[in-house]
Design a protein around this motif. Sequence first.
Motif, PDB file in Angstrom:
ATOM      1  N   GLY A  76       0.830  -1.209   0.000  1.00  0.00           N
ATOM      2  CA  GLY A  76       0.000   0.000   0.000  1.00  0.00           C
ATOM      3  C   GLY A  76       0.854   1.244   0.000  1.00  0.00           C
ATOM      4  O   GLY A  76       0.452   2.287  -0.490  1.00  0.00           O
ATOM      5  N   GLY A  77       2.048   1.144   0.592  1.00  0.00           N
ATOM      6  CA  GLY A  77       3.056   2.177   0.449  1.00  0.00           C
ATOM      7  C   GLY A  77       2.784   3.493   1.152  1.00  0.00           C
ATOM      8  O   GLY A  77       1.924   3.617   2.028  1.00  0.00           O
ATOM      9  N   GLU A  78       3.539   4.485   0.735  1.00  0.00           N
ATOM     10  CA  GLU A  78       3.557   5.793   1.394  1.00  0.00           C
ATOM     11  C   GLU A  78       2.190   6.440   1.456  1.00  0.00           C
ATOM     12  O   GLU A  78       1.757   6.956   2.483  1.00  0.00           O
ATOM     13  N   CYS A  79       1.482   6.431   0.331  1.00  0.00           N
ATOM     14  CA  CYS A  79       0.188   7.122   0.263  1.00  0.00           C
ATOM     15  C   CYS A  79      -0.806   6.565   1.277  1.00  0.00           C
ATOM     16  O   CYS A  79      -1.511   7.309   1.940  1.00  0.00           O
ATOM     17  N   SER A  80      -0.837   5.264   1.410  1.00  0.00           N
ATOM     18  CA  SER A  80      -1.824   4.635   2.290  1.00  0.00           C
ATOM     19  C   SER A  80      -1.537   4.822   3.769  1.00  0.00           C
ATOM     20  O   SER A  80      -2.465   4.940   4.570  1.00  0.00           O
ATOM     21  N   TYR A  81      -0.261   4.878   4.137  1.00  0.00           N
ATOM     22  CA  TYR A  81       0.090   4.816   5.558  1.00  0.00           C
ATOM     23  C   TYR A  81       0.769   6.066   6.113  1.00  0.00           C
ATOM     24  O   TYR A  81       0.733   6.293   7.321  1.00  0.00           O
ATOM     25  N   TRP A  82       1.418   6.867   5.253  1.00  0.00           N
ATOM     26  CA  TRP A  82       2.202   7.986   5.778  1.00  0.00           C
ATOM     27  C   TRP A  82       2.029   9.285   4.993  1.00  0.00           C
ATOM     28  O   TRP A  82       2.681  10.267   5.320  1.00  0.00           O
ATOM     29  N   ALA A  83       1.195   9.292   3.977  1.00  0.00           N
ATOM     30  CA  ALA A  83       1.112  10.511   3.150  1.00  0.00           C
ATOM     31  C   ALA A  83      -0.338  10.880   2.888  1.00  0.00           C
ATOM     32  O   ALA A  83      -1.022  11.384   3.775  1.00  0.00           O
ATOM     33  N   CYS A  84      -0.816  10.622   1.684  1.00  0.00           N
ATOM     34  CA  CYS A  84      -2.122  11.137   1.237  1.00  0.00           C
ATOM     35  C   CYS A  84      -3.251  10.904   2.230  1.00  0.00           C
ATOM     36  O   CYS A  84      -3.911  11.851   2.670  1.00  0.00           O
ATOM     37  N   MET A  85      -3.498   9.655   2.569  1.00  0.00           N
ATOM     38  CA  MET A  85      -4.676   9.342   3.370  1.00  0.00           C
ATOM     39  C   MET A  85      -4.573   9.809   4.821  1.00  0.00           C
ATOM     40  O   MET A  85      -5.465  10.493   5.313  1.00  0.00           O
ATOM     41  N   PRO A  86      -3.511   9.478   5.554  1.00  0.00           N
ATOM     42  CA  PRO A  86      -3.467   9.954   6.940  1.00  0.00           C
ATOM     43  C   PRO A  86      -3.368  11.468   7.050  1.00  0.00           C
ATOM     44  O   PRO A  86      -3.953  12.069   7.970  1.00  0.00           O
ATOM     45  N   SER A  87      -2.657  12.112   6.143  1.00  0.00           N
ATOM     46  CA  SER A  87      -2.519  13.572   6.242  1.00  0.00           C
ATOM     47  C   SER A  87      -3.867  14.257   6.023  1.00  0.00           C
ATOM     48  O   SER A  87      -4.209  15.211   6.730  1.00  0.00           O
ATOM     49  N   LYS A  88      -4.656  13.776   5.061  1.00  0.00           N
ATOM     50  CA  LYS A  88      -5.960  14.398   4.810  1.00  0.00           C
ATOM     51  C   LYS A  88      -6.942  14.096   5.935  1.00  0.00           C
ATOM     52  O   LYS A  88      -7.799  14.919   6.274  1.00  0.00           O
ATOM     53  N   ALA A  89      -6.801  12.920   6.540  1.00  0.00           N
ATOM     54  CA  ALA A  89      -7.637  12.610   7.698  1.00  0.00           C
ATOM     55  C   ALA A  89      -7.315  13.542   8.858  1.00  0.00           C
ATOM     56  O   ALA A  89      -8.208  13.980   9.599  1.00  0.00           O
ATOM     57  N   LEU A  90      -6.035  13.870   9.047  1.00  0.00           N
ATOM     58  CA  LEU A  90      -5.646  14.804  10.103  1.00  0.00           C
ATOM     59  C   LEU A  90      -6.216  16.200   9.864  1.00  0.00           C
ATOM     60  O   LEU A  90      -6.533  16.924  10.802  1.00  0.00           O
ATOM     61  N   LEU A  91      -6.348  16.583   8.606  1.00  0.00           N
ATOM     62  CA  LEU A  91      -6.792  17.936   8.266  1.00  0.00           C
ATOM     63  C   LEU A  91      -8.316  18.090   8.290  1.00  0.00           C
ATOM     64  O   LEU A  91      -8.824  19.179   8.549  1.00  0.00           O
ATOM     65  N   ARG A  92      -9.032  17.017   8.019  1.00  0.00           N
ATOM     66  CA  ARG A  92     -10.459  17.143   7.709  1.00  0.00           C
ATOM     67  C   ARG A  92     -11.301  17.649   8.876  1.00  0.00           C
ATOM     68  O   ARG A  92     -12.184  18.494   8.690  1.00  0.00           O
ATOM     69  N   SER A  93     -11.073  17.169  10.078  1.00  0.00           N
ATOM     70  CA  SER A  93     -11.958  17.522  11.194  1.00  0.00           C
ATOM     71  C   SER A  93     -11.940  19.018  11.491  1.00  0.00           C
ATOM     72  O   SER A  93     -12.990  19.650  11.669  1.00  0.00           O
ATOM     73  N   ALA A  94     -10.759  19.611  11.540  1.00  0.00           N
ATOM     74  CA  ALA A  94     -10.674  21.050  11.792  1.00  0.00           C
ATOM     75  C   ALA A  94     -11.255  21.837  10.627  1.00  0.00           C
ATOM     76  O   ALA A  94     -11.854  22.908  10.826  1.00  0.00           O
ATOM     77  N   GLN A  95     -11.107  21.302   9.410  1.00  0.00           N
ATOM     78  CA  GLN A  95     -11.696  21.970   8.248  1.00  0.00           C
ATOM     79  C   GLN A  95     -13.217  22.034   8.378  1.00  0.00           C
ATOM     80  O   GLN A  95     -13.847  23.082   8.120  1.00  0.00           O
ATOM     81  N   VAL A  96     -13.829  20.929   8.798  1.00  0.00           N
ATOM     82  CA  VAL A  96     -15.278  20.891   8.976  1.00  0.00           C
ATOM     83  C   VAL A  96     -15.705  21.862  10.073  1.00  0.00           C
ATOM     84  O   VAL A  96     -16.712  22.576   9.950  1.00  0.00           O
ATOM     85  N   LEU A  97     -14.935  21.917  11.153  1.00  0.00           N
ATOM     86  CA  LEU A  97     -15.253  22.813  12.256  1.00  0.00           C
ATOM     87  C   LEU A  97     -15.200  24.270  11.807  1.00  0.00           C
ATOM     88  O   LEU A  97     -16.089  25.068  12.128  1.00  0.00           O
ATOM     89  N   ARG A  98     -14.167  24.630  11.037  1.00  0.00           N
ATOM     90  CA  ARG A  98     -14.065  26.004  10.534  1.00  0.00           C
ATOM     91  C   ARG A  98     -15.218  26.326   9.597  1.00  0.00           C
ATOM     92  O   ARG A  98     -15.768  27.437   9.614  1.00  0.00           O
ATOM     93  N   ALA A  99     -15.609  25.346   8.773  1.00  0.00           N
ATOM     94  CA  ALA A  99     -16.718  25.569   7.846  1.00  0.00           C
ATOM     95  C   ALA A  99     -18.025  25.814   8.589  1.00  0.00           C
ATOM     96  O   ALA A  99     -18.807  26.699   8.232  1.00  0.00           O
ATOM     97  N   ALA A 100     -18.259  25.043   9.647  1.00  0.00           N
ATOM     98  CA  ALA A 100     -19.484  25.229  10.435  1.00  0.00           C
ATOM     99  C   ALA A 100     -19.511  26.600  11.098  1.00  0.00           C
ATOM    100  O   ALA A 100     -20.554  27.268  11.157  1.00  0.00           O
ATOM    101  N   ARG A 101     -18.368  27.036  11.583  1.00  0.00           N
ATOM    102  CA  ARG A 101     -18.309  28.325  12.269  1.00  0.00           C
ATOM    103  C   ARG A 101     -18.470  29.514  11.315  1.00  0.00           C
ATOM    104  O   ARG A 101     -18.665  30.636  11.761  1.00  0.00           O
ATOM    105  N   ALA A 102     -18.397  29.245  10.012  1.00  0.00           N
ATOM    106  CA  ALA A 102     -18.558  30.314   9.027  1.00  0.00           C
ATOM    107  C   ALA A 102     -20.000  30.468   8.554  1.00  0.00           C
ATOM    108  O   ALA A 102     -20.276  31.316   7.704  1.00  0.00           O
ATOM    109  N   VAL A 103     -20.929  29.652   9.109  1.00  0.00           N
ATOM    110  CA  VAL A 103     -22.331  29.697   8.686  1.00  0.00           C
ATOM    111  C   VAL A 103     -23.212  29.922   9.913  1.00  0.00           C
ATOM    112  O   VAL A 103     -23.303  29.048  10.786  1.00  0.00           O
ATOM    113  N   PRO A 104     -23.853  31.093  10.028  1.00  0.00           N
ATOM    114  CA  PRO A 104     -24.741  31.349  11.162  1.00  0.00           C
ATOM    115  C   PRO A 104     -25.813  30.266  11.283  1.00  0.00           C
ATOM    116  O   PRO A 104     -26.351  29.785  10.285  1.00  0.00           O
ATOM    117  N   GLY A 105     -26.109  29.899  12.484  1.00  0.00           N
ATOM    118  CA  GLY A 105     -27.014  28.786  12.739  1.00  0.00           C
ATOM    119  C   GLY A 105     -26.205  27.566  13.085  1.00  0.00           C
ATOM    120  O   GLY A 105     -26.342  26.992  14.173  1.00  0.00           O
TER     121      GLY A 105
END
Length: 476
Positions: A43-72
């Motif tokens: 599975g290599g770098e992308c599966s375990y140390w690059a693409c997938m884990p890095s985007k998983a680390l980023l996604r939760s805070a991204q969703v939180l920032r998006a929610a805070r940008a919409v009243p309600g």
Amino acid sequence: MESGTDSEYDVIVLGAGAVGENVADRAVQGGLTVVIVEGELVGGECSYWACMPSKALLRSAQVLRAARAVPGAAEAVTGELDVQAVLARRNSFTSNWKDDGQVEWLDSAGISLVRGHGRITAAKEVTVTAADGSATVLTARHAVVVSTGSDAFVPDIPGLREAGPWTSRDATSTQSVPASLAIIGGGVVAVEMATAFAGFGTAVTVISRSGLLTTLEPFAGERVAEALREQRATVLLDTKTNQVTRTPDGVVLELVNGTRVEAEQVLVATGRTPRTGDVGLEAIGLEPGSWLETDDTMLVRGFDWLYATGDVNNRALLTHQGNNQARAAGDVIAARAKGAPVSDAPWGTHVATADHQAVPQVTFAEPEIASVGLTSAAAREAGYDIRVVDYEIGQVSGAKVRADGYRGTARMVVDERRKVILGVTFVGPDVSELLQAATFAVVAEIPLDRLWHAVPAYPTVNEIWLRLLETYGRPA
């Protein structure tokens, strides 16, 4: 396969990352027998140390920032980011660094696997050394494909190696978050990890010898630097690190401008180096540790049996581009083995033409950056007569609906002679979803007068296409 057994296959693939897997899969589908050699996780770098884990680390805070940008939605967000939950979700994406599922896929696809370190020992011959020291000699009837990827480059900064720095692998696989993190570098890995750890509440300091994301349009790096500072990160540009010292409390970085940075950990994100130092290149007259130059069918120049796909050829160090190369290589190896016609003209079946001027890329920073094709600077350097069209994405109705105060910029680079798009860059929240349409336009060289008939739905952010065309001007 048991180590110590000598075997012959049509194709030997060194490296079972995503790229190697795709080469093997296409060659098997073309009727060839394939063995893949891997010394780490399938599975290599992308599966375990690059693409997938890095985007998983980023996604939760991204969703939180998006929610805070919409009243309600903003009023409903009452807690802070649960960092341990983010890390646990990341762990699930890597299958806790176990490759059972990937190995099962290889078996289902009819691809053989030999575990161990593979080295080319003669033309079309690979010797694999297993963990127990036993050796397996593999022979290829038609091709050997090097798909071993790349490693993080660690520059010769005094004290840096002795300080035990993180590389991207450490950052994406950490099970705890440091209170403070210094990042040396200004490229994609640097800004993505800065964004992720700033989202965790880590005190982040980015140190770059020039700007951020300097291969992209200038406004992209400028906006990311501004956003990082808004997240309370420190961004130090146009300077470099002279000395790194490990202390009982962490690390101290002395910068050339006299600044002293103290942090719990330091991450090196200063580029990549090919993982070819110990794959036996010297046995076939090549320099160990070198990038492998290929033609557009991924055949290494000077050979009729050696191919290189993915990072090792230094064409476009992105998983999706490597996978595209892999599909071309697997298909062309099968065609050549059978004496079938080879389609190697530009944009043919057996070439990776897109590597040259049509590479799509998303930088998952805050804000996102989505780009494809040539920047304005690269287009001018290539000799094109261009016109640059900019438009603020936040003025589009769909962007206003998506988030209050949406900030973003779109740039379209037009070849004035042919009236086609050479490159597009979007900067703003969720702009990655705009990229495929831009990629179609660049790859297919759709004339601007035809693009006018690709009507964007209202109200969506895709209306930016209409605004770019209107700014350029409708043909008579």
